[in-house]
Design an enzyme around this catalytic site. Structure first.
Site, PDB file in Angstrom:
ATOM      1  N   GLU A 153     132.327  86.518 144.225  1.00  0.00           N
ATOM      2  CA  GLU A 153     133.599  86.088 144.796  1.00  0.00           C
ATOM      3  C   GLU A 153     133.473  84.829 145.646  1.00  0.00           C
ATOM      4  O   GLU A 153     134.490  84.217 146.004  1.00  0.00           O
ATOM      5  CB  GLU A 153     134.198  87.228 145.627  1.00  0.00           C
ATOM      6  CG  GLU A 153     134.687  88.391 144.767  1.00  0.00           C
ATOM      7  CD  GLU A 153     135.192  89.569 145.579  1.00  0.00           C
ATOM      8  OE1 GLU A 153     134.858  89.648 146.775  1.00  0.00           O
ATOM      9  OE2 GLU A 153     135.911  90.407 145.014  1.00  0.00           O
ATOM     10  N   GLU A 190     115.664 101.836 139.833  1.00  0.00           N
ATOM     11  CA  GLU A 190     115.538 101.660 141.277  1.00  0.00           C
ATOM     12  C   GLU A 190     114.159 102.055 141.803  1.00  0.00           C
ATOM     13  O   GLU A 190     113.815 101.781 142.952  1.00  0.00           O
ATOM     14  CB  GLU A 190     116.603 102.454 142.019  1.00  0.00           C
ATOM     15  CG  GLU A 190     116.441 103.954 141.979  1.00  0.00           C
ATOM     16  CD  GLU A 190     117.460 104.655 142.869  1.00  0.00           C
ATOM     17  OE1 GLU A 190     117.020 105.403 143.749  1.00  0.00           O
ATOM     18  OE2 GLU A 190     118.675 104.445 142.683  1.00  0.00           O
TER      19      GLU A 190
END
Length: 276
Positions: A81, A112
């Site tokens: 963004e 992960e």
């Protein structure tokens, strides 16, 4: 290291399946109201981290977010963004997720748990001590994130973190830890909820405060935003009309010419608006 994972503690509510829709929504909202207070307590930590980020970016560095699952996705969201909002390069703020881009939509099993992949991912971007790396993990125990920050520390790269557990392994690893202790989730262990909300709020603060300090906002307006749709073009026209005290038709002509709100303002005030 011994510490209490409040994000994994039992929910304050039980028998959720017996609640009405109204009760579920009300109780979630009650829990959500506590999140901004947890973030408020972390403001001093956020401030010192932002100070470090601004210094590095002013000298040509970049900001990286690394995370897994929800935390990784939130970092990617914030990074993605920044270009349309502040007109910066897509290479200034970069979000990386364990398992690569395919993990944005679908979980990648055991991604992960890797202790070398984060550094490999960062090396793909020629990471250096000019940059800042923020690890995001609600639990504060994600191996991908912790190992990545450890390697960054060894390479004299500034590290920060966003976590929702106090005194976690991640907090101990990061040079500038941010801890927002939101407590147990409505659904036990579902850290996409309050913890995710806290992380999103903190990421908003970090990127926005940094961009303001870098001069990417004028007054309170996004004067460097990308004009990537009609809504934003209309917003740009209204910005120019308000700032320059001209009608919207004149503002539209200016925006059509300069393709950027800041440039339009600068050229108008410099008397260049009549230039061909």
């Amino acid at each position: 290291m011994s510490f209490t994972k409040t994000t994994e503690q039992d929910s304050n509510y039980n028998h959720l399946e017996k609640m009405t829709i109204t009760e579920v929504l009300t109780n979630i909202n009650t829990e959500d109201k506590t999140v901004p207070l947890a973030v408020e307590k972390a403001l001093p930590q956020i401030e010192v981290l932002v100070e470090q980020i601004v210094k590095k970016l002013q000298l040509g560095g970049r900001l990286f977010y690394i995370g897994a699952g929800t935390s990784g996705r939130l970092g990617i969201l914030d990074a993605s963004e920044c270009p349309p909002t502040f007109g910066v390069s897509h290479n200034l703020v970069i979000g990386l997720i364990a398992g690569g881009d395919k993990a944005i939509r679908k979980a990648v099993e055991f991604a992960e748990d890797s202790t070398n992949q984060a550094w490999d991912d960062l090396c793909d971007y020629n990471i250096s001590d000019k940059d800042v790396v923020i690890g995001i993990a609600a639990s504060g125990t994600t191996p991908y994130v912790i190992a990545g920050l450890k390697k960054c520390n060894q390479e004299n790269i500034i590290t920060g973190c966003i976590t929702c557990n106090h005194n976690s392994p991640l907090s101990k690893t990061a040079q500038y830890p941010v801890e927002a202790i939101v407590g147990p989730e409505f659904v036990t262990g579902s850290s996409r909820m309050k913890a995710g909300t806290a992380q999103k709020l903190i990421l908003n603060m970090i990127s926005t405060a940094t961009m303001v300090q870098l001069g990417k906002v004028k007054g309170n307006k996004m004067v460097d935003m990308q004009l990537s749709n009609y809504k934003l073009v209309d917003r740009g026209i209204r910005m120019l009309s308000s700032e320059l005290k001209i009608n919207e038709q004149e503002a539209k002509l200016l925006l059509d010419k300069y393709k950027n709100v800041r440039l339009a303002i600068q050229n108008y005030k410099n008397g260049n608006q009549k230039n061909q």
